[in-house]
Scaffold this motif. Structure first.
Motif, mmCIF file in Angstrom:
data_model
loop_
_atom_site.group_PDB
_atom_site.id
_atom_site.type_symbol
_atom_site.label_atom_id
_atom_site.label_comp_id
_atom_site.label_asym_id
_atom_site.label_seq_id
_atom_site.Cartn_x
_atom_site.Cartn_y
_atom_site.Cartn_z
ATOM 1 N N GLU A 104 0.524 9.844 -16.272
ATOM 2 C CA GLU A 104 1.807 10.109 -15.609
ATOM 3 C C GLU A 104 2.513 8.809 -15.219
ATOM 4 O O GLU A 104 3.719 8.663 -15.416
ATOM 5 N N LEU A 105 1.753 7.855 -14.692
ATOM 6 C CA LEU A 105 2.342 6.554 -14.337
ATOM 7 C C LEU A 105 2.836 5.816 -15.579
ATOM 8 O O LEU A 105 3.930 5.250 -15.580
ATOM 9 N N LEU A 106 2.035 5.831 -16.627
ATOM 10 C CA LEU A 106 2.432 5.132 -17.845
ATOM 11 C C LEU A 106 3.732 5.705 -18.403
ATOM 12 O O LEU A 106 4.643 4.955 -18.743
ATOM 13 N N VAL A 107 3.829 7.019 -18.481
ATOM 14 C CA VAL A 107 5.058 7.631 -18.992
ATOM 15 C C VAL A 107 6.242 7.248 -18.104
ATOM 16 O O VAL A 107 7.321 6.920 -18.601
ATOM 17 N N LYS A 108 6.051 7.235 -16.812
ATOM 18 C CA LYS A 108 7.125 6.830 -15.888
ATOM 19 C C LYS A 108 7.576 5.398 -16.174
ATOM 20 O O LYS A 108 8.768 5.113 -16.241
ATOM 21 N N GLU A 133 0.878 -1.170 0.000
ATOM 22 C CA GLU A 133 0.000 0.000 0.000
ATOM 23 C C GLU A 133 0.915 1.219 0.000
ATOM 24 O O GLU A 133 1.472 1.594 1.030
ATOM 25 N N ILE A 134 1.101 1.784 -1.201
ATOM 26 C CA ILE A 134 2.092 2.842 -1.368
ATOM 27 C C ILE A 134 1.688 3.726 -2.551
ATOM 28 O O ILE A 134 0.959 3.275 -3.434
ATOM 29 N N ASP A 135 2.151 4.950 -2.561
ATOM 30 C CA ASP A 135 1.885 5.878 -3.651
ATOM 31 C C ASP A 135 2.658 5.411 -4.890
ATOM 32 O O ASP A 135 3.887 5.423 -4.915
ATOM 33 N N ALA A 136 1.952 5.009 -5.933
ATOM 34 C CA ALA A 136 2.579 4.466 -7.135
ATOM 35 C C ALA A 136 3.472 5.488 -7.840
ATOM 36 O O ALA A 136 4.434 5.116 -8.495
ATOM 37 N N MET A 162 -6.029 -0.441 -17.217
ATOM 38 C CA MET A 162 -7.296 0.155 -17.625
ATOM 39 C C MET A 162 -7.165 1.671 -17.565
ATOM 40 O O MET A 162 -6.678 2.226 -16.589
ATOM 41 N N PHE A 163 -7.592 2.299 -18.669
ATOM 42 C CA PHE A 163 -7.572 3.750 -18.797
ATOM 43 C C PHE A 163 -8.951 4.229 -19.235
ATOM 44 O O PHE A 163 -9.761 3.448 -19.730
ATOM 45 N N THR A 197 12.004 -9.944 -9.822
ATOM 46 C CA THR A 197 11.596 -9.282 -11.065
ATOM 47 C C THR A 197 11.443 -10.238 -12.246
ATOM 48 O O THR A 197 11.176 -9.795 -13.353
ATOM 49 N N ASP A 198 11.601 -11.530 -12.045
ATOM 50 C CA ASP A 198 11.410 -12.466 -13.147
ATOM 51 C C ASP A 198 9.953 -12.445 -13.581
ATOM 52 O O ASP A 198 9.046 -12.606 -12.769
ATOM 53 N N ASN A 199 9.744 -12.211 -14.872
ATOM 54 C CA ASN A 199 8.402 -12.218 -15.441
ATOM 55 C C ASN A 199 7.459 -11.242 -14.738
ATOM 56 O O ASN A 199 6.305 -11.546 -14.486
ATOM 57 N N LEU A 200 7.955 -10.063 -14.431
ATOM 58 C CA LEU A 200 7.169 -9.041 -13.732
ATOM 59 C C LEU A 200 6.088 -8.481 -14.647
ATOM 60 O O LEU A 200 6.351 -8.099 -15.790
ATOM 61 N N LYS A 201 4.868 -8.461 -14.146
ATOM 62 C CA LYS A 201 3.720 -7.920 -14.867
ATOM 63 C C LYS A 201 3.092 -6.831 -14.014
ATOM 64 O O LYS A 201 3.042 -6.948 -12.804
ATOM 65 N N ILE A 202 2.637 -5.797 -14.672
ATOM 66 C CA ILE A 202 1.904 -4.739 -13.977
ATOM 67 C C ILE A 202 0.469 -4.835 -14.454
ATOM 68 O O ILE A 202 0.195 -4.765 -15.661
ATOM 69 N N ILE A 203 -0.437 -5.014 -13.511
ATOM 70 C CA ILE A 203 -1.856 -5.130 -13.825
ATOM 71 C C ILE A 203 -2.579 -4.151 -12.923
ATOM 72 O O ILE A 203 -2.441 -4.216 -11.696
ATOM 73 N N SER A 204 -3.335 -3.220 -13.534
ATOM 74 C CA SER A 204 -3.972 -2.207 -12.702
ATOM 75 C C SER A 204 -5.136 -1.535 -13.400
ATOM 76 O O SER A 204 -5.123 -1.342 -14.610
ATOM 77 N N ASN A 205 -6.120 -1.187 -12.608
ATOM 78 C CA ASN A 205 -7.141 -0.237 -13.008
ATOM 79 C C ASN A 205 -6.628 1.085 -12.449
ATOM 80 O O ASN A 205 -6.842 1.405 -11.289
ATOM 81 N N LEU A 206 -5.873 1.802 -13.270
ATOM 82 C CA LEU A 206 -5.193 3.009 -12.804
ATOM 83 C C LEU A 206 -6.178 4.116 -12.462
ATOM 84 O O LEU A 206 -7.185 4.286 -13.150
#
Length: 187
Positions: A34-38, A4-7, A55-56, A18-27
Motif C-alpha cells: 500500500e505504501l509503495l503504490v502511494k 514518529e508518524i503513521d506513514a 525491504m519487502f 526535498t533535494d535528493n530525497l531518498k526513502i529507506i525503510s524496512n517496511l
C-alpha cells in the motif's frame, strides 16, 4: 529529522527539504504494498523522492521486478517499472532477524527514471492494471469489462487479443491502452 508518524497518513509533500530525497525503510510487510503504490502514484511526476531502498517480503519484491509473461508479473510490476528502474539488491534470510520470521526478505532499489518509459495517464493506467490483475486468470476482455468503455474496441485498436491474460500484456501495451481510453476515440 526523525518523525514518529503513521506513514500511510503522512504526505511527502509536507517535507520541506526535498533535494535528493531518498526513502529507506524496512517496511512493515502488512502495509508495504500500500505504501509503495502511494509513493509510485503521486499526482505530480517526477515525485519528490529520487530513489527508494525498501525491504519487502521476498515474494513482493519479486512482483515489483517481474517481467511480462511470468507468474509474479502484476500491478506492482507495471506501476513500478513504468516510471522507475527497479532491481532486487539482495535477499535477506530469516536468520538476520530477531525474532526470526517465517519468510525471506529482499531489498529492492527503486530509482526514478528521467522520464516515463511510455506515455499514460497515471489515474487511468492505475485503474486499468488494478482491474486487469484483480482477476488475473480471466481473459483481458472479461477482467476489464466493467471499465465503463467498450473495451473490445479499445483492445482491437491497441492490437491486443481480447483472449490474452493480464500477465501477457507488456508495460507498453498497458500504457497504450490507457492512452487510447484517455483519448476516448474507439473508431
Amino acid at each position: 529529522e526523525i518523525l514518529e508518524i503513521d506513514a500511510l497518513k503522512y504526505e511527502l509533500t509536507d517535507i520541506k527539504e526535498t533535494d535528493n530525497l531518498k526513502i529507506i525503510s524496512n517496511l512493515p510487510y502488512n502495509i508495504g504494498t500500500e505504501l509503495l503504490v502511494k509513493w509510485l502514484t503521486p499526482e505530480i511526476w517526477p515525485p519528490l523522492w529520487n530513489d527508494m531502498t525498501l525491504m519487502f517480503q521476498k515474494e513482493v519484491a519479486e512482483r515489483i521486478v517481474a517481467q511480462p509473461g511470468t507468474k509474479a508479473y502484476g500491478r506492482l510490476s507495471v506501476l513500478a517499472q513504468w516510471r522507475c528502474d527497479v532491481r532486487i539488491e539482495m535477499t535477506v534470510t530469516p536468520e538476520a532477524f530477531r525474532p526470526k520470521p517465517k519468510v525471506q526478505s529482499s531489498v529492492v532499489c527503486i530509482k526514478v527514471a528521467k522520464k516515463p518509459k511510455y506515455y499514460a495517464n497515471q489515474k487511468i493506467l492505475e485503474k486499468l492494471v488494478k482491474a486487469g490483475f484483480g482477476q488475473r486468470r480471466k481473459m483481458i476482455r472479461s477482467s476489464l469489462r466493467n471499465f465503463n468503455v467498450n473495451i473490445a474496441k479499445y483492445l482491437l485498436l491497441a492490437d491486443i487479443s481480447p483472449t490474452m491474460r493480464a500477465e501477457n500484456l507488456s508495460i507498453a501495451d498497458w500504457c497504450f491502452l490507457a492512452e487510447l481510453i484517455e483519448k476516448k476515440d474507439p473508431n
